[in-house]
Design a protein around this motif. Structure first.
Motif, mmCIF file in Angstrom:
data_model
loop_
_atom_site.group_PDB
_atom_site.id
_atom_site.type_symbol
_atom_site.label_atom_id
_atom_site.label_comp_id
_atom_site.label_asym_id
_atom_site.label_seq_id
_atom_site.Cartn_x
_atom_site.Cartn_y
_atom_site.Cartn_z
ATOM 1 N N THR A 350 0.852 -1.192 0.000
ATOM 2 C CA THR A 350 0.000 0.000 0.000
ATOM 3 C C THR A 350 0.885 1.237 0.000
ATOM 4 N N ILE A 352 1.879 4.744 1.132
ATOM 5 C CA ILE A 352 1.616 5.731 2.180
ATOM 6 C C ILE A 352 2.195 7.040 1.674
ATOM 7 N N LEU A 365 -3.492 6.873 2.257
ATOM 8 C CA LEU A 365 -3.209 5.486 1.929
ATOM 9 C C LEU A 365 -3.824 5.200 0.564
ATOM 10 N N LEU A 376 -5.310 9.271 6.543
ATOM 11 C CA LEU A 376 -4.979 8.931 7.925
ATOM 12 C C LEU A 376 -5.361 10.090 8.837
ATOM 13 N N MET A 414 -1.410 -1.925 9.386
ATOM 14 C CA MET A 414 -1.837 -1.743 8.008
ATOM 15 C C MET A 414 -3.062 -2.592 7.658
ATOM 16 N N ARG A 417 -5.685 -0.466 9.643
ATOM 17 C CA ARG A 417 -5.453 0.959 9.358
ATOM 18 C C ARG A 417 -5.704 1.829 10.596
#
Length: 702
Positions: A350, A352, A365, A376, A414, A417
């Motif tokens: 993923t 970031i 994300l 986030l 992750m 999340r």
């Protein structure tokens, strides 16, 4: 209309002028495109001369005797030590089954590096630089751990120098191997996957005057463990261009060596790649033109992901397949947005993505095809950084900070999340007593510039509060919300801390940066002056209560502004500044800054622009300049200390008022990196004592 144009130059007319140490003047001139420029203090460029040492000692004695008159100096020293005395950690990084991080118990001169088995293991000391020297002036400047966590390559810098030595430590035993690598500079260490050796950067050993000599022809070498440095293999260099800086990194899978090449301090770079699985494989110039920034993010086999500014000044993410490297095959995965994409990593497959939205963090994300998953949620306005790890990891760590929040570490799962608090410092002050707002003001040409303003809650806007205006404005470096115990103490004393995001910095992408470079550098000074005018016009402070401060390129900034607008400031603190803008390229790595400032001896247009603002060349005899404290380190091999010496001598000789012009020269210190905590506290207290005296500011007891 300039609302403060009628304000007379500030001068402490009730205070007798100081008697300064004599600085010899010489008859020396240079010719720049038909313009004759005198340099009466050229002799000060010999920083090892006995004559200069006598002058520096006398100047330090004068400065200390002047600051000794500030009765609250001891109180400030005590309170600052209290505010700094809290545990500080960095986010842990996993290598194999081990986690590595640094820790400071509070008042240690240097951070200690620890390791532990798993997140719950017992911490063990890997490196304690506080044991390297009695005065704490030997510091760790670089650290690289092998993929399995068994070995650590670390570099040490003595007295703040940019020159470093690399050593290798066995993690489990805590003992060093015989390997030592010298004459490395502006370098990391990139291990092979099997830990048999590492790539590093350096220069040929200087023949003489290592502190002063210009550094050209940066190279990448490979050091094989167990062999002497004399057998290190030259891996990559560019003899066609002595001003290129080079760098090396090994991909996480260990397959490829990625080689960077950039001109001076330009953010733009070329990329070359070597397949490490084939010992005789050639180095392939994947991106042979430095037409943008290209930062490798990660790879999956031959597929590479890059963060680039190509046709996207605020940044975008592209993919390049080494099997089809032609530009027509490049794919955009995350397009450019209005916010600057400052950093990106891949964890748990993923993206970031770390953005700057008006100089504060915004974290997204995204899936590997670039689609937004979620943003986030951060604790407050501030700065989040970290998010390191491997592509297959299911967790990562990040640090969050702002003007009243020291680095607080969070663990990001992750899969869920969700962020959970991992480590939080215990504080000796109440953050709820303070507030930060972000305002926007217009610069001279109408450009909208943001500024953070922090102070005690309930501040009365009547112009009576002392204010400290700090900025940088250069080299694509963003100034972000960040904690400082010194700034908290300043606010405890009733002060305002203001931090604008000037052009030349990295807050809004490459277009923002370029608007403050070369012949457009005056934009940076205009932005800073406009910030000061806004604070005064909106009654946060007044000219006689306003101090300005900056370091390095920021030292140039405040010096140029005090000369252009001596009426506007009540005090100036210029730290390790680039003051002789006609000769900055003559010392150590200064030549690299031509990409930022221009070439004063090679380009007539750029000389003309630089000559108009160069601090050393815009001092006018008889002018009343604000109270000024200049600081430098005697071993500064980044901004050669002669810059500060010459500027001090010239400003003292020209001062027409009675305001003090002082210099503080730190011994066994460089540009600032690695300076022991004890020296940093002493330097800060001296600067604040100067501000308290000149601005008639309060003390921590008030």
């Amino acid at each position: 209309m300039n609302m403060i144009s009628a304000v007379a130059p500030l001068s402490s007319e009730t205070t007798p002028a100081l008697t300064y140490p004599t600085a010899r003047r010489v008859e020396h001139t240079d010719d720049y495109f038909g313009t004759t420029v005198s340099d009466p203090y050229r002799w000060m460029e010999d920083v090892d001369s006995a004559e200069l040492k006598t002058w520096v000692d006398a100047e330090n004695e004068l400065t200390q005797s002047y600051l000794a008159e500030v009765s609250s100096r001891e109180t400030m020293q005590k309170r600052l030590m209290e505010l700094i005395n809290f545990e500080r950690y960095t986010a842990p990084a996993r290598r194999g089954t081990r986690y590595f991080y640094s820790h400071n118990s509070g008042l240690q001169n240097q951070n200690v590096i620890y390791w532990q088995e798993g997140l719950d293991g017992d911490p063990k000391v890997l490196l304690d630089p506080n044991t390297f020297s009695a005065d704490g002036t030997v510091a760790i400047s670089g650290l690289s751990i092998t993929d399995d966590g068994s070995l650590a390559a670390y570099s040490i810098a003595d007295a703040g120098s940019d020159w470093v030595k690399w050593h290798v430590r066995d993690v489990a035993s805590g003992k060093d191997l015989p390997d030592v690598v010298e004459w490395s500079k502006f370098s990391g260490a990139a291990w092979l996957k099997d830990g048999s050796g590492f790539f590093y950067q350096g220069y040929d050993a200087p023949e003489s005057e290592a502190l002063k000599a210009a550094n050209y022809f940066h190279k990448v070498f490979f050091h094989k463990l167990g062999t002497p440095q004399s057998e290190d293999k030259l891996i990559f260099d560019r003899p066609d261009d002595k001003e290129l800086n080079v760098g090396a990194n090994v991909t996480d899978d260990g397959r490829y060596l990625v080689l960077y090449q950039s001109k001076g301090t330009s953010p733009n770079n070329e990329i070359a790649v070597k397949d490490l699985q084939e010992s005789e494989s050639p180095i392939v110039r994947l991106i042979p033109t430095a037409d943008a920034t290209y930062s490798p993010i990660n790879n999956h086999g031959s597929l590479f992901w890059f963060l680039t500014t190509l046709d996207a000044p605020s940044g975008k993410v592209i993919s390049i397949d080494l099997n089809h490297p032609e530009r027509e095959h490049w794919k955009t995965l995350i397009p450019e947005s209005k916010n600057k994409l400052s950093d990106i990593s891949i964890i748990d497959n993923t993206f970031i993505a770390s953005y700057l939205a008006d100089a504060q963090s915004l974290i997204e994300l995204r899936s590997l095809d670039g689609q937004l998953i979620e943003r986030l949620k951060l604790p407050a306005i501030g700065t989040a950084y970290g998010f390191g790890g491997l592509r297959e990891d299911t967790e990562t760590f990040y640090q969050f900070t702002n003007f009243t929040t020291p680095g607080t570490i969070y663990r990001l799962n992750m899969k869920t999340r969700q962020s959970t608090l991992f480590r939080q410092p215990k504080l000796l002050f109440d953050p709820a007593l303070y507030e930060t707002t972000q305002i926007f003001y217009n610069s001279k040409d109408g450009t909208r510039v943001p500024m953070f303003v922090s102070h005690k809650k309930g501040l009365v806007l009547d112009g009576s509060a002392p204010a400290l205006l700090y900025a940088y404005g250069g080299f694509n470096v963003p100034l972000l919300p960040e904690f400082s115990s010194a700034h908290v103490m300043w606010m405890e004393m009733g002060g305002i801390y203001a931090q604008p995001s000037l052009r030349g910095g990295g807050e809004y992408g490459e277009a923002w940066h370029e608007a403050g470079t070369r012949v457009k550098k005056q934009n940076v000074f205009d932005d800073f002056i406009a910030a000061a005018e806004w604070l005064i016009a909106n009654k946060y402070t007044s000219a006689k209560k306003l101090a300005i401060s900056g370091g390095s390129n920021g030292g140039l900034l405040v010096a140029a502004c005090e000369l252009q607008r001596p009426d506007l400031f009540g005090a100036v603190v210029a730290q390790v500044g680039v003051m002789d803008m006609l000769r900055f390229d003559k010392f150590t790595i200064g030549w690299a800054w031509k990409e930022e400032y221009g070439s004063p001896s090679e380009n007539a247009e750029e000389f003309s622009a630089i000559y108009k603002y160069s601090p050393l060349h815009n001092i006018h005899a008889g002018s009343a300049y604000p109270p000024t404290l200049i600081t430098t380190g005697d071993h500064d091999d980044r901004v050669y200390p002669a810059h500060s010496f010459k500027y001090t001598a010239a400003l003292q000789a020209a001062q027409g008022g009675t305001n003090p012009i002082l210099i503080r020269v730190e011994t066994r210190a460089g540009h600032g990196a690695g300076m022991p905590l004890s020296k940093r506290i002493e330097a800060t207290v001296d600067q604040y004592a100067f501000l308290v005296k000149e601005l008639k500011a309060g003390t921590p007891q008030d």
